[in-house]
Design a protein around this motif. Sequence first.
Motif, mmCIF file in Angstrom:
data_model
loop_
_atom_site.group_PDB
_atom_site.id
_atom_site.type_symbol
_atom_site.label_atom_id
_atom_site.label_comp_id
_atom_site.label_asym_id
_atom_site.label_seq_id
_atom_site.Cartn_x
_atom_site.Cartn_y
_atom_site.Cartn_z
ATOM 1 N N TYR A 1 0.842 -1.219 0.000
ATOM 2 C CA TYR A 1 0.000 0.000 0.000
ATOM 3 C C TYR A 1 0.871 1.260 0.000
ATOM 4 C CZ TYR A 1 -3.935 -3.037 1.423
ATOM 5 O OH TYR A 1 -4.899 -4.003 1.497
ATOM 6 N N THR A 2 2.036 1.174 0.674
ATOM 7 C CA THR A 2 2.913 2.361 0.766
ATOM 8 C C THR A 2 3.581 2.687 -0.573
ATOM 9 O OG1 THR A 2 4.584 0.869 1.680
ATOM 10 C CG2 THR A 2 3.435 2.298 3.241
ATOM 11 N N ALA A 3 3.289 1.900 -1.602
ATOM 12 C CA ALA A 3 3.838 2.199 -2.931
ATOM 13 C C ALA A 3 2.727 2.673 -3.869
ATOM 14 C CB ALA A 3 4.519 0.961 -3.505
ATOM 15 N N GLU A 4 1.507 2.754 -3.336
ATOM 16 C CA GLU A 4 0.383 3.133 -4.202
ATOM 17 C C GLU A 4 0.073 4.614 -4.050
ATOM 18 O OE1 GLU A 4 -2.719 0.335 -3.251
ATOM 19 O OE2 GLU A 4 -1.797 -1.189 -4.534
ATOM 20 N N MET A 5 1.062 5.442 -4.403
ATOM 21 C CA MET A 5 0.880 6.883 -4.238
ATOM 22 C C MET A 5 1.220 7.578 -5.547
ATOM 23 S SD MET A 5 2.176 7.508 -0.372
ATOM 24 C CE MET A 5 3.883 7.131 -0.669
ATOM 25 N N ASP A 6 0.603 7.093 -6.607
ATOM 26 C CA ASP A 6 0.790 7.732 -7.906
ATOM 27 C C ASP A 6 2.249 7.938 -8.266
ATOM 28 O OD1 ASP A 6 -1.279 8.283 -9.558
ATOM 29 O OD2 ASP A 6 -2.060 9.874 -8.257
ATOM 30 N N GLY A 7 2.983 6.866 -8.276
ATOM 31 C CA GLY A 7 4.383 6.982 -8.693
ATOM 32 C C GLY A 7 5.356 7.157 -7.540
ATOM 33 N N ASP A 8 4.867 7.568 -6.390
ATOM 34 C CA ASP A 8 5.773 7.748 -5.253
ATOM 35 C C ASP A 8 5.733 6.467 -4.401
ATOM 36 O OD1 ASP A 8 7.549 8.885 -3.509
ATOM 37 O OD2 ASP A 8 6.038 10.032 -2.411
ATOM 38 N N ILE A 9 6.868 6.128 -3.837
ATOM 39 C CA ILE A 9 6.937 4.959 -2.956
ATOM 40 C C ILE A 9 7.568 5.419 -1.648
ATOM 41 C CG2 ILE A 9 7.986 2.673 -2.627
ATOM 42 C CD1 ILE A 9 7.926 2.328 -5.683
ATOM 43 N N ALA A 10 6.870 5.192 -0.544
ATOM 44 C CA ALA A 10 7.446 5.616 0.739
ATOM 45 C C ALA A 10 8.679 4.764 1.045
ATOM 46 C CB ALA A 10 6.408 5.468 1.845
ATOM 47 N N PRO A 11 9.762 5.389 1.512
ATOM 48 C CA PRO A 11 10.928 4.593 1.897
ATOM 49 C C PRO A 11 10.629 3.811 3.179
ATOM 50 C CG PRO A 11 11.263 6.901 2.475
ATOM 51 C CD PRO A 11 9.941 6.833 1.751
ATOM 52 N N ASP A 12 11.492 2.835 3.507
ATOM 53 C CA ASP A 12 11.345 2.102 4.768
ATOM 54 C C ASP A 12 11.187 3.088 5.923
ATOM 55 O OD1 ASP A 12 11.573 -0.340 3.615
ATOM 56 O OD2 ASP A 12 13.580 -0.780 4.380
ATOM 57 N N VAL A 13 10.465 2.670 6.941
ATOM 58 C CA VAL A 13 10.257 3.566 8.075
ATOM 59 C C VAL A 13 11.530 3.582 8.946
ATOM 60 C CG1 VAL A 13 9.049 1.760 9.434
ATOM 61 C CG2 VAL A 13 8.615 4.172 9.919
ATOM 62 N N ASP A 14 11.968 4.770 9.357
ATOM 63 C CA ASP A 14 13.194 4.909 10.146
ATOM 64 C C ASP A 14 12.927 4.798 11.635
ATOM 65 O OD1 ASP A 14 15.065 5.660 7.975
ATOM 66 O OD2 ASP A 14 13.678 7.346 7.766
ATOM 67 N N LEU A 15 11.826 5.376 12.064
ATOM 68 C CA LEU A 15 11.532 5.463 13.500
ATOM 69 C C LEU A 15 10.055 5.195 13.724
ATOM 70 C CD1 LEU A 15 12.126 6.371 16.465
ATOM 71 C CD2 LEU A 15 11.714 8.734 15.721
ATOM 72 N N ILE A 16 9.768 4.253 14.617
ATOM 73 C CA ILE A 16 8.373 4.002 15.010
ATOM 74 C C ILE A 16 8.201 4.443 16.454
ATOM 75 C CG2 ILE A 16 6.648 2.212 15.482
ATOM 76 C CD1 ILE A 16 7.252 1.012 12.891
ATOM 77 N N ILE A 17 7.217 5.288 16.669
ATOM 78 C CA ILE A 17 6.941 5.808 18.012
ATOM 79 C C ILE A 17 5.625 5.206 18.494
ATOM 80 C CG2 ILE A 17 6.505 7.899 19.374
ATOM 81 C CD1 ILE A 17 8.021 9.494 17.185
ATOM 82 N N ARG A 18 5.638 4.665 19.703
ATOM 83 C CA ARG A 18 4.376 4.185 20.272
ATOM 84 C C ARG A 18 4.179 4.743 21.664
ATOM 85 N NH1 ARG A 18 1.134 -1.451 19.638
ATOM 86 N NH2 ARG A 18 -0.768 -0.685 20.614
ATOM 87 N N PRO A 19 3.224 5.645 21.819
ATOM 88 C CA PRO A 19 2.851 6.089 23.152
ATOM 89 C C PRO A 19 1.985 5.031 23.836
ATOM 90 C CG PRO A 19 1.927 7.533 21.435
ATOM 91 C CD PRO A 19 2.438 6.302 20.776
ATOM 92 N N SER A 20 1.573 5.279 25.050
ATOM 93 C CA SER A 20 0.595 4.504 25.828
ATOM 94 C C SER A 20 1.199 3.369 26.643
ATOM 95 C CB SER A 20 -0.540 3.938 24.953
ATOM 96 O OG SER A 20 -0.234 2.639 24.472
ATOM 97 N N GLY A 21 2.496 3.132 26.519
ATOM 98 C CA GLY A 21 3.129 2.121 27.359
ATOM 99 C C GLY A 21 3.187 0.732 26.736
#
Length: 249
Positions: A180-200
Amino acid sequence: MAAKNVKVNLPEGTKIPVHIGMIMDGNGRWAKKRGLPRKLGHREGAQTFRTITRHAKNIGVKYFTVYAFSTENWKRPADEVEAIMDLFEKYLDEVRDFIEENIRICFIGDRSMLRPVLQQKMKSVEEDSRDFKAMTLLIAINYGGRDEIVHSARMLAEKVKAGELEPSEIDEKLMNDNLYTAEMDGDIAPDVDLIIRPSGEQRLSNFLIWQAAYAEYYFTNILWPDFKPKDLEEAIIAYSDRHRRFGSL
Ligand code: IPE
Ligand code: IPE
Ligand code: MG
């Protein structure tokens, strides 16, 4: 209520992640602590989403992916799911404010199960923001990482069936380019660098499982509605101090 711009306050030389994933968790507990219905927690969380998205853009993040509703969240009581869908509908109108900020908006996930009016609004927001370049905001709705990988495999299987692709040609790049992260009309999101999760909670809950193969993680006990621009900055400072090796030395 319009979200305010908050001044960026990061030490000189801080490495800014290109792609941040945010698991917007803790709305229900925030409400419970105050004796309020869970849906008021989601409403407050939606305000935080607006403030933090703006701040991510002001910091210079290029891709910001927020987890809004998972493929597993349908297991919740129907009235909560309905309240969340009502909020999406309302916020899809307000999210247009981001267009003034030069933010491109895309949605990831399986939309076919969402209300038709919601699908229509999603499409129109995507179309109206497609040329904006300051940051790409990816909103994950009815998103699951496993579902996304199945989707990619299915797309490739269709190509094999049509005789356009040999099974031996399937590699990591092709799998990636059909997420899905490549379905942006020609743009492809790069791998995620940082994942943040609040709430513990310290888990991914099926978020970006393919793209996060080499992500750094940042967990905090703050509940999402209480998450402030300075908390985003703290996560980025922690990221900036990490040594990413990607398997090498
Ligand atoms: C995240 O907050 C929002 C969604 C999953 C839609 P929660 O609703 O999961 O909040 P907690 O985890 O119950 O506090
Ligand atoms: C993850 O939160 C999904 C979103 C924030 C949209 P959950 O609250 O659904 O995750 P679990 O159930 O605690 O793993
Ligand atoms: Mg939760």
